[in-house]
Write an enzyme that holds these catalytic residues in place. Sequence first.
Site, short mmCIF file in Angstrom:
data_model
loop_
_atom_site.label_atom_id
_atom_site.label_comp_id
_atom_site.label_asym_id
_atom_site.label_seq_id
_atom_site.Cartn_x
_atom_site.Cartn_y
_atom_site.Cartn_z
N ASP A 176 0.82 -1.22 0.00
CA ASP A 176 0.00 0.00 0.00
C ASP A 176 0.85 1.27 0.00
O ASP A 176 2.07 1.22 0.16
CB ASP A 176 -0.94 0.01 1.21
CG ASP A 176 -0.28 -0.48 2.49
OD1 ASP A 176 0.93 -0.23 2.66
OD2 ASP A 176 -0.95 -1.10 3.32
N ASN A 216 -7.78 -3.10 14.38
CA ASN A 216 -9.13 -3.50 13.97
C ASN A 216 -9.11 -4.66 12.98
O ASN A 216 -10.09 -4.92 12.29
CB ASN A 216 -9.88 -2.31 13.38
CG ASN A 216 -9.23 -1.77 12.11
OD1 ASN A 216 -8.19 -2.27 11.67
ND2 ASN A 216 -9.83 -0.75 11.51
N HIS A 262 -7.36 -5.00 10.23
CA HIS A 262 -7.14 -4.75 8.81
C HIS A 262 -5.80 -5.34 8.38
O HIS A 262 -4.85 -5.43 9.16
CB HIS A 262 -7.23 -3.26 8.46
CG HIS A 262 -6.08 -2.42 8.94
ND1 HIS A 262 -6.25 -1.37 9.82
CD2 HIS A 262 -4.76 -2.43 8.65
CE1 HIS A 262 -5.08 -0.79 10.03
NE2 HIS A 262 -4.16 -1.43 9.32
N GLU A 279 -9.87 -2.14 5.40
CA GLU A 279 -10.55 -1.87 6.66
C GLU A 279 -11.81 -2.74 6.81
O GLU A 279 -12.33 -3.26 5.81
CB GLU A 279 -10.96 -0.39 6.72
CG GLU A 279 -9.81 0.60 6.58
CD GLU A 279 -9.00 0.76 7.85
OE1 GLU A 279 -9.04 -0.13 8.73
OE2 GLU A 279 -8.31 1.78 7.98
#
Length: 256
Positions: free
Chosen positions: A67, A136, A138, A143
């Site tokens: 990313d 979380n 990801h 996400e």
Amino acid sequence: MRIIVCENYESLSKKAAQIVGSQIILKPNSILGLATGSTPVGMYKNLIKMYEEGLIDFAKVKTFNLDEYYKLPVDNIQSYHYFMDENFFNHVNIPRENIHIPDGLASDIENECISYDESINNSGGIDIQVLGIGNNAHIGFNEPTINFNKGTHVVTLDESTREANARFFNSLDEVPTKAVTMGIGSIFKSKKILLLASGKNKAKAIYDTVHGQVTPQVPSSILLLHHDVIMILDKEASSLLNEDDYESVNDYEKVK
């Protein structure tokens, strides 16, 4: 899924570097999928050391990063282009033309995303994909959401992700709100996946990955369906798991 629990972050980093280094020794022209963030830094340091000692050679290796922040200049010290140069690429002999990172500044971002996946496929696919994991759950910048995104795409970052990454910036306001990331489908095509997690703040995400249902609300849960995943954790990240879930490598630091 194979789960390995290490005594601490140092032994986690050594173990991860050993696995990636072994991949390069077995296949000198390996295609590596690489991650940023604080967790893989120790692995990169160990790989650099292995290179300097003549144990591995990156001359034929190709890399694809997971990313990059959207619209953040590559010379910004918080860009992942900058991160990878500082922490890895400037210290090993991977040819620059073999290094691939999503272009968050592309004028046609949709075409950039399509081209990125095509480049991976045209290279023969990723041999081993290194992942971190967010608080979380990801992976990459995928996400929690209502469905799994297949290909590389632009994503709006959760506030929890921006807050977690704010420690790298002067303030939360400076943290980009979007990023370009490989999709779950892109990641899932990798022949082997190596997920690294360190710290108590990752324990819940790890537990949900291992014991929860496969759901886009827990993006990392998709890894339960992959045929070859190695999860390397330190004790804190594994603290919610049962002993039957993993093998201990507490004496790994003694291995040379």
